[in-house]
Design a protein around this motif. Structure first.
Motif, PDB file in Angstrom:
ATOM      1  N   LYS A 382       0.834  -1.204   0.000  1.00  0.00           N
ATOM      2  CA  LYS A 382       0.000   0.000   0.000  1.00  0.00           C
ATOM      3  C   LYS A 382       0.868   1.254   0.000  1.00  0.00           C
ATOM      4  O   LYS A 382       0.572   2.231  -0.691  1.00  0.00           O
ATOM      5  CB  LYS A 382      -0.928  -0.005   1.216  1.00  0.00           C
ATOM      6  CG  LYS A 382      -2.016  -1.055   1.159  1.00  0.00           C
ATOM      7  CD  LYS A 382      -2.877  -1.036   2.416  1.00  0.00           C
ATOM      8  CE  LYS A 382      -3.918  -2.136   2.379  1.00  0.00           C
ATOM      9  NZ  LYS A 382      -4.721  -2.205   3.617  1.00  0.00           N
ATOM     10  N   GLU A 383       1.947   1.239   0.774  1.00  0.00           N
ATOM     11  CA  GLU A 383       2.839   2.387   0.812  1.00  0.00           C
ATOM     12  C   GLU A 383       3.621   2.513  -0.487  1.00  0.00           C
ATOM     13  O   GLU A 383       3.819   3.623  -1.005  1.00  0.00           O
ATOM     14  CB  GLU A 383       3.791   2.270   1.999  1.00  0.00           C
ATOM     15  CG  GLU A 383       3.091   2.385   3.352  1.00  0.00           C
ATOM     16  CD  GLU A 383       4.041   2.224   4.515  1.00  0.00           C
ATOM     17  OE1 GLU A 383       5.272   2.128   4.285  1.00  0.00           O
ATOM     18  OE2 GLU A 383       3.557   2.170   5.675  1.00  0.00           O
ATOM     19  N   LYS A 384       4.067   1.393  -1.027  1.00  0.00           N
ATOM     20  CA  LYS A 384       4.824   1.415  -2.281  1.00  0.00           C
ATOM     21  C   LYS A 384       3.980   1.974  -3.427  1.00  0.00           C
ATOM     22  O   LYS A 384       4.476   2.673  -4.298  1.00  0.00           O
ATOM     23  CB  LYS A 384       5.301  -0.001  -2.630  1.00  0.00           C
ATOM     24  CG  LYS A 384       6.128  -0.104  -3.920  1.00  0.00           C
ATOM     25  CD  LYS A 384       6.564  -1.539  -4.163  1.00  0.00           C
ATOM     26  CE  LYS A 384       7.256  -1.693  -5.513  1.00  0.00           C
ATOM     27  NZ  LYS A 384       8.598  -1.059  -5.554  1.00  0.00           N
ATOM     28  N   TRP A 385       2.675   1.669  -3.384  1.00  0.00           N
ATOM     29  CA  TRP A 385       1.778   2.092  -4.459  1.00  0.00           C
ATOM     30  C   TRP A 385       0.966   3.341  -4.099  1.00  0.00           C
ATOM     31  O   TRP A 385      -0.032   3.637  -4.741  1.00  0.00           O
ATOM     32  CB  TRP A 385       0.829   0.956  -4.808  1.00  0.00           C
ATOM     33  CG  TRP A 385       1.474  -0.130  -5.627  1.00  0.00           C
ATOM     34  CD1 TRP A 385       2.797  -0.281  -5.922  1.00  0.00           C
ATOM     35  CD2 TRP A 385       0.792  -1.221  -6.262  1.00  0.00           C
ATOM     36  NE1 TRP A 385       2.991  -1.399  -6.696  1.00  0.00           N
ATOM     37  CE2 TRP A 385       1.784  -1.995  -6.922  1.00  0.00           C
ATOM     38  CE3 TRP A 385      -0.543  -1.622  -6.318  1.00  0.00           C
ATOM     39  CZ2 TRP A 385       1.456  -3.153  -7.643  1.00  0.00           C
ATOM     40  CZ3 TRP A 385      -0.856  -2.766  -7.036  1.00  0.00           C
ATOM     41  CH2 TRP A 385       0.127  -3.523  -7.693  1.00  0.00           C
ATOM     42  N   ALA A 389       0.452   2.393  -9.048  1.00  0.00           N
ATOM     43  CA  ALA A 389       0.976   1.028  -9.104  1.00  0.00           C
ATOM     44  C   ALA A 389       2.339   0.983  -9.771  1.00  0.00           C
ATOM     45  O   ALA A 389       2.600   1.690 -10.743  1.00  0.00           O
ATOM     46  CB  ALA A 389      -0.004   0.130  -9.858  1.00  0.00           C
ATOM     47  N   ARG A 390       3.223   0.120  -9.237  1.00  0.00           N
ATOM     48  CA  ARG A 390       4.574  -0.047  -9.765  1.00  0.00           C
ATOM     49  C   ARG A 390       4.896  -1.538  -9.789  1.00  0.00           C
ATOM     50  O   ARG A 390       4.817  -2.205  -8.774  1.00  0.00           O
ATOM     51  CB  ARG A 390       5.609   0.654  -8.879  1.00  0.00           C
ATOM     52  CG  ARG A 390       5.429   2.154  -8.737  1.00  0.00           C
ATOM     53  CD  ARG A 390       6.505   2.726  -7.806  1.00  0.00           C
ATOM     54  NE  ARG A 390       7.835   2.414  -8.289  1.00  0.00           N
ATOM     55  CZ  ARG A 390       8.478   3.125  -9.225  1.00  0.00           C
ATOM     56  NH1 ARG A 390       7.903   4.175  -9.761  1.00  0.00           N
ATOM     57  NH2 ARG A 390       9.683   2.774  -9.612  1.00  0.00           N
ATOM     58  N   SER A 391       5.246  -2.027 -10.966  1.00  0.00           N
ATOM     59  CA  SER A 391       5.679  -3.419 -11.074  1.00  0.00           C
ATOM     60  C   SER A 391       6.532  -3.568 -12.321  1.00  0.00           C
ATOM     61  O   SER A 391       6.738  -2.609 -13.068  1.00  0.00           O
ATOM     62  CB  SER A 391       4.472  -4.370 -11.128  1.00  0.00           C
ATOM     63  OG  SER A 391       3.812  -4.256 -12.375  1.00  0.00           O
ATOM     64  N   THR A 485      -3.619   8.138 -12.791  1.00  0.00           N
ATOM     65  CA  THR A 485      -2.581   7.678 -13.694  1.00  0.00           C
ATOM     66  C   THR A 485      -3.240   6.833 -14.774  1.00  0.00           C
ATOM     67  O   THR A 485      -4.425   6.505 -14.681  1.00  0.00           O
ATOM     68  CB  THR A 485      -1.529   6.811 -12.964  1.00  0.00           C
ATOM     69  OG1 THR A 485      -2.169   5.624 -12.463  1.00  0.00           O
ATOM     70  CG2 THR A 485      -0.891   7.569 -11.806  1.00  0.00           C
ATOM     71  N   PHE A 486      -2.483   6.495 -15.795  1.00  0.00           N
ATOM     72  CA  PHE A 486      -2.951   5.480 -16.743  1.00  0.00           C
ATOM     73  C   PHE A 486      -1.970   4.318 -16.624  1.00  0.00           C
ATOM     74  O   PHE A 486      -0.934   4.284 -17.284  1.00  0.00           O
ATOM     75  CB  PHE A 486      -2.995   6.003 -18.180  1.00  0.00           C
ATOM     76  CG  PHE A 486      -3.700   5.063 -19.114  1.00  0.00           C
ATOM     77  CD1 PHE A 486      -5.076   5.092 -19.231  1.00  0.00           C
ATOM     78  CD2 PHE A 486      -2.994   4.111 -19.832  1.00  0.00           C
ATOM     79  CE1 PHE A 486      -5.747   4.206 -20.065  1.00  0.00           C
ATOM     80  CE2 PHE A 486      -3.647   3.208 -20.663  1.00  0.00           C
ATOM     81  CZ  PHE A 486      -5.027   3.261 -20.783  1.00  0.00           C
ATOM     82  N   PRO A 487      -2.270   3.359 -15.734  1.00  0.00           N
ATOM     83  CA  PRO A 487      -1.272   2.374 -15.342  1.00  0.00           C
ATOM     84  C   PRO A 487      -1.238   1.106 -16.187  1.00  0.00           C
ATOM     85  O   PRO A 487      -0.530   0.157 -15.852  1.00  0.00           O
ATOM     86  CB  PRO A 487      -1.695   2.038 -13.906  1.00  0.00           C
ATOM     87  CG  PRO A 487      -3.191   2.142 -13.946  1.00  0.00           C
ATOM     88  CD  PRO A 487      -3.499   3.250 -14.930  1.00  0.00           C
TER      89      PRO A 487
END
Length: 531
Positions: A382-385, A389-391, A485-487
């Motif tokens: 939750k903190e990272k994103w 979202a990041r992957s 964002t457009f993730p």
């Protein structure tokens, strides 16, 4: 389902946990009137087993929820999946143990699992947004969420019904309940472009041809933009003479509305080309709906066509010609509140027996962030994103070793044929595990550099598209406070597959591998096994 099957084929001890009471995912939960897939069912089916492809026969071009659910159960029985699925079980926490280099999964039901690998196949549209309108809890009639429709029959005939929301689910619901209600009020905030589905029964000769050529057809469709058999042209719109262009648009409208997306190559690249097709569809709405004021309210005007998820319908616009159907424009007159007897709009109460909320989802990230997921050193997803979202590849997350996601946020996700995308993801993860086994690796983790480069690629592809221009669940703007964002990967399923293949060919570039667990973990595992 496919991940479970594939991991079992590897000889791994497996356990699937599922919040629903059966298989089927969205088709288990979404049982509302008119629920139907808007991808042709010859495409929306598993391709990994030609035996399954030959044994199963679809009855319609676009099949209903009940038939797709029947198919999911057929596949689960065929592959003997039920013995390794625990239903009515929802994960509450997924936490990485740094010493053991294993995942600890806890459920709301009190189960605890210890796993070397964890695959999250939670889906991009599985957490309903709910009814965030004051007074919803006070309503004394029947209130239903489209995404959590009762499994028993709901009697709607002769009732005063209100449908809130006109996305894909709302359009399908309205098209059916308009013929059941004594009066139907459709509460529309943002109109959707809806195209004619032109559904039909499957012709036996057509089915025979499909089955004969299924393997070759799948090889082609896997590398298309959408993962389907609909047209995909290389012709820019303005390269076609106006008369010919208009004839092509008319033909696409008559045969199946989803063909409109593929007859020109630049509809999601150039606004001028997009405007031509959008104006064509607006013109069709004006032709169908007899009341000019109602027609204007039904015409989307603020965003490009196909930038918001396009809907496919059966006589949706036609129902607004019925005397028992009223459109409520919630842009000019928003719903003020829900009362025990109905809905108040512009100071007046509309009395209703039934409210159906087709209000959408906390899309793309909602399901993952509803679980307390913690990676190395207790780092919170939750903190990272928090800013988005990041992957890496939409399948691996830096700081979360041996954890994989399928059909998730940073891949093509909801832009592609979901079944083929899931297959591609699971196959790619399986190949990665083959690579690890062959090289004696126990743990794999995406690097921060690879994650950053992948996000740059997503941003570049999005910048070339008109899709980020719309305020939709694609961009998270339907959820207050969610980062805009457009993730998603906007380059299409085929290009995405090529990108993933290139990573594998380069020795799984962008991943760090580790060969063994720590001595402390080995000792602890040995002690557990002994006990």
């Amino acid at each position: 389902m496919y991940a479970l099957h594939k991991m079992r084929e590897r000889g791994l001890k497996t356990q699937a946990i599922e919040a629903g009471g059966g298989v089927g995912g969205t088709w288990y939960w979404n049982r509302y009137p008119g629920a139907r897939c808007d991808v042709m069912t010859i495409d929306y089916s598993y391709s990994f087993s030609n035996e399954i492809q030959q044994e199963w026969t679809w009855t319609e071009r676009f099949c209903s929820q009940s038939e797709i659910l029947e198919y999911a159960n057929y596949v689960a029985r065929k592959l003997d999946l039920f013995r390794d699925i625990k239903f009515d079980t929802r994960a509450s926490s997924v936490e990485y143990d740094d010493a053991k280099r294993r995942w600890r999964i806890e459920t709301e039901q009190g189960d605890v699992y210890d796993a070397k690998y964890c695959i999250l196949s939670t889906g991009p549209l599985s957490v309903p947004k709910g009814v965030d309108i004051p007074g919803a809890d006070d309503f004394q009639g029947e209130l239903y969420l489209s995404a959590r429709w009762p499994h028993e029959k709901v009697e709607l005939d002769g009732k005063r019904i209100g449908v809130i929301g006109t996305g894909s689910s709302g359009v399908q619901i309205v098209s059916v309940v308009a013929h059941q209600a004594s009066h139907l009020h459709v509460f529309q905030r943002t109109p959707s472009f809806s195209l004619p589905m032109r559904n039909a029964k499957m012709d036996p000769e057509y089915v025979a041809q499909i089955k004969k050529h299924y393997p070759a057809m799948r090889e082609v469709t896997r590398m298309t933009f959408s993962g389907g058999t609909r047209p995909a042209s290389s012709r820019p719109l303005f390269s076609v003479p106006v008369d010919e262009r208009n004839a092509m648009l008319e033909e696409a409208w008559k045969t199946a509305g989803h063909n409109l997306l593929g007859i020109f190559s630049d509809l999601l690249l150039y606004k001028e080309a997009n405007d031509v097709v959008a104006d064509f569809v607006r013109g069709k709405i004006g032709e169908i709906v007899k009341d000019p004021d109602v027609a204007e309210k039904l015409k989307p005007k603020s965003e490009p066509i196909f930038a918001r998820r396009p809907c496919l319908d059966t006589n949706y616009y036609e129902v607004f010609n019925k005397d028992n159907v009223t459109l409520v424009d919630c842009l000019s007159t928003p719903i003020e509140r829900i009362t025990p007897r109905g809905v108040i709009v512009a100071g007046e109460e509309i009395e209703l027996d039934v409210i159906i909320a087709a209000t959408g989802f906390d899309a793309l990230t909602g399901a993952l962030l509803s679980i307390d997921i913690k990676g190395k050193q207790g780092a919170s997803l939750k903190e990272k994103w928090a800013e988005g979202a990041r992957s890496y590849l939409g399948m691996a997350i830096q700081g979360f070793p041996n954890l994989f996601t399928t059909a998730a946020v940073n891949g093509p996700s909801a832009l592609a044929n979901f079944i083929l995308l899931n297959e591609q993801n699971v196959n790619w993860i399986n190949d990665l595990l083959d690579y690890m086994d062959a090289n004696g690796f126990d743990t794999v983790e995406a690097t921060e550099e690879a994650e950053n480069k992948w996000l740059d690629r997503i941003a570049l592809l999005a910048s070339r598209s008109l899709m980020p221009k719309a305020n939709t669940w694609y961009t998270g703007t339907n959820i207050p406070g969610k980062p805009r964002t457009f993730p998603m990967y906007a380059g299409g399923l085929g290009r995405y597959t090529e990108d993933c293949q290139l990573v594998a060919q380069n020795g799984y570039e962008g991943f760090d591998f580790y060969s063994e667990a720590s001595p402390e973990a080995e000792a602890e595992l040995a002690e557990e096994e002994a006990s």
